[in-house]
Design a protein around this motif. Structure first.
Motif, short mmCIF file in Angstrom:
data_model
loop_
_atom_site.label_atom_id
_atom_site.label_comp_id
_atom_site.label_asym_id
_atom_site.label_seq_id
_atom_site.Cartn_x
_atom_site.Cartn_y
_atom_site.Cartn_z
N ALA A 1 16.70 -74.61 41.16
CA ALA A 1 16.67 -74.72 39.71
C ALA A 1 18.08 -74.99 39.21
CB ALA A 1 16.13 -73.44 39.09
N ALA A 2 18.24 -76.05 38.42
CA ALA A 2 19.56 -76.48 37.96
C ALA A 2 19.71 -76.26 36.46
CB ALA A 2 19.76 -77.96 38.28
N SER A 3 20.93 -75.98 36.05
CA SER A 3 21.23 -75.83 34.63
C SER A 3 22.71 -76.16 34.40
CB SER A 3 20.93 -74.41 34.15
OG SER A 3 21.70 -73.46 34.84
N GLY A 4 23.03 -76.43 33.14
CA GLY A 4 24.42 -76.67 32.79
C GLY A 4 24.87 -78.11 32.82
N PHE A 5 23.96 -79.01 33.15
CA PHE A 5 24.26 -80.44 33.15
C PHE A 5 22.96 -81.20 32.94
CE2 PHE A 5 22.76 -81.73 37.45
CZ PHE A 5 22.53 -80.48 38.00
N VAL B 1 27.76 -75.38 35.31
CA VAL B 1 26.72 -75.84 36.23
C VAL B 1 26.27 -74.66 37.07
CG1 VAL B 1 26.21 -77.32 38.20
CG2 VAL B 1 27.63 -78.18 36.30
N GLN B 2 24.97 -74.50 37.17
CA GLN B 2 24.41 -73.45 38.02
C GLN B 2 23.25 -74.01 38.81
OE1 GLN B 2 22.94 -69.94 36.00
NE2 GLN B 2 23.25 -68.67 37.80
N LEU B 3 23.24 -73.71 40.10
CA LEU B 3 22.15 -74.08 40.98
C LEU B 3 21.63 -72.82 41.65
CD1 LEU B 3 23.79 -77.17 42.73
CD2 LEU B 3 22.18 -77.21 40.83
N VAL B 4 20.34 -72.58 41.58
CA VAL B 4 19.75 -71.37 42.16
C VAL B 4 18.62 -71.76 43.10
CG1 VAL B 4 18.63 -69.18 41.70
CG2 VAL B 4 20.35 -70.04 40.11
N GLU B 5 18.85 -71.56 44.40
CA GLU B 5 17.83 -71.87 45.40
C GLU B 5 16.90 -70.67 45.58
OE1 GLU B 5 21.71 -73.78 47.08
OE2 GLU B 5 21.11 -71.92 46.08
N VAL C 1 20.85 -71.50 56.60
CA VAL C 1 20.90 -71.30 55.16
C VAL C 1 20.86 -72.68 54.51
CG1 VAL C 1 22.20 -70.40 53.20
CG2 VAL C 1 22.25 -69.19 55.40
N PHE C 2 19.94 -72.86 53.59
CA PHE C 2 19.75 -74.15 52.92
C PHE C 2 20.38 -74.09 51.53
CE2 PHE C 2 16.84 -76.82 55.46
CZ PHE C 2 16.66 -75.97 56.53
N TYR C 3 21.12 -75.15 51.20
CA TYR C 3 21.83 -75.25 49.93
C TYR C 3 21.44 -76.54 49.21
CZ TYR C 3 25.08 -71.96 52.15
OH TYR C 3 25.65 -70.89 52.79
N CYS C 4 21.36 -76.48 47.90
CA CYS C 4 21.27 -77.71 47.13
C CYS C 4 22.65 -78.03 46.56
CB CYS C 4 20.21 -77.66 46.05
SG CYS C 4 20.46 -76.42 44.78
N LYS C 5 22.86 -79.30 46.29
CA LYS C 5 24.17 -79.76 45.87
C LYS C 5 24.05 -80.88 44.87
CE LYS C 5 26.86 -82.69 48.13
NZ LYS C 5 27.49 -83.49 47.09
N THR C 6 24.94 -80.86 43.88
CA THR C 6 25.04 -81.99 42.97
C THR C 6 26.00 -83.02 43.56
OG1 THR C 6 27.01 -81.22 41.79
CG2 THR C 6 24.87 -80.35 41.05
N PRO C 7 25.99 -84.24 43.06
CA PRO C 7 27.10 -85.15 43.35
C PRO C 7 28.31 -84.70 42.52
CG PRO C 7 25.60 -86.15 41.79
CD PRO C 7 25.00 -84.82 42.18
N THR C 8 29.36 -85.47 42.53
CA THR C 8 30.55 -85.09 41.77
C THR C 8 30.26 -85.16 40.28
OG1 THR C 8 32.02 -85.89 43.51
CG2 THR C 8 32.97 -85.62 41.32
N ILE C 9 30.43 -84.01 39.63
CA ILE C 9 30.28 -83.89 38.18
C ILE C 9 31.56 -83.26 37.66
CG2 ILE C 9 28.96 -82.89 36.29
CD1 ILE C 9 26.58 -82.67 38.18
N TRP C 10 32.17 -83.89 36.70
CA TRP C 10 33.42 -83.37 36.13
C TRP C 10 34.44 -83.04 37.21
CZ3 TRP C 10 29.18 -80.15 33.80
CH2 TRP C 10 28.59 -80.83 32.72
N GLY C 11 34.52 -83.90 38.20
CA GLY C 11 35.57 -83.80 39.20
C GLY C 11 35.27 -82.96 40.43
N ARG C 12 34.09 -82.39 40.52
CA ARG C 12 33.79 -81.59 41.69
C ARG C 12 32.29 -81.60 41.97
NH1 ARG C 12 33.40 -75.20 40.78
NH2 ARG C 12 31.86 -75.61 42.39
N ASP C 13 31.94 -81.28 43.23
CA ASP C 13 30.55 -81.06 43.60
C ASP C 13 30.21 -79.59 43.38
OD1 ASP C 13 30.51 -83.23 46.57
OD2 ASP C 13 30.89 -83.63 44.44
N TYR C 14 28.97 -79.32 43.05
CA TYR C 14 28.52 -77.95 42.84
C TYR C 14 27.45 -77.59 43.87
CZ TYR C 14 30.95 -78.03 38.37
OH TYR C 14 31.92 -78.12 37.40
N TRP C 15 27.52 -76.36 44.37
CA TRP C 15 26.59 -75.84 45.35
C TRP C 15 25.89 -74.61 44.81
CZ3 TRP C 15 26.24 -78.16 50.25
CH2 TRP C 15 27.25 -79.07 50.56
#
Length: 116
Positions: free
Chosen positions: A22-26, A1-5, A92-106
């Protein structure tokens, strides 16, 4: 999972910015997404959340009516349109996923500075 703000910048009070994540990997369209922000020395705080289709959004009281979260599932991207910016929006602004495969991604974050 990759998130790029991206999209952070220095802007004057009353100005506008549009952040992108921009999200990738899920499978992006299967997950709601959120924006958070953090001021140095303070805890990260919730800003906005959007459902999978974009039909449901939620905002922190401090940004309601000024910020708009949206998404483009074809581009695997979530946006945060910020209008009427105030100095207290500096963070600093961050995007975040919900829990995917046991963890949240930032993501790595993007700096927004509101100042003259």
């Amino acid at each position: 999972v990759q998130l790029v703000e991206s999209g952070g910048d220095l802007v004057q009070p009353g100005g506008s910015l549009r952040l992108s994540c921009a999200a990738s990997g899920f499978t992006f369209s299967n997950y709601g997404m959120s924006w958070y922000r953090q001021v140095s020395g303070k805890e990260r705080e919730f800003v906005a959340r959007i459902s999978t289709s974009g039909g449901i959004t939620n905002y922190a009281d401090s940004v309601k009516g000024r910020f708009t979260i949206s998404r483009d599932n074809a581009k695997n991207t979530v946006y945060l349109q910020m209008n009427s910016l105030k100095p207290e929006d500096t963070a600093v602004f961050y995007c975040k996923t919900p829990t995917i495969w046991g963890r949240d991604y930032w993501g790595q974050g993007t700096q927004v500075t509101v100042s003259f």
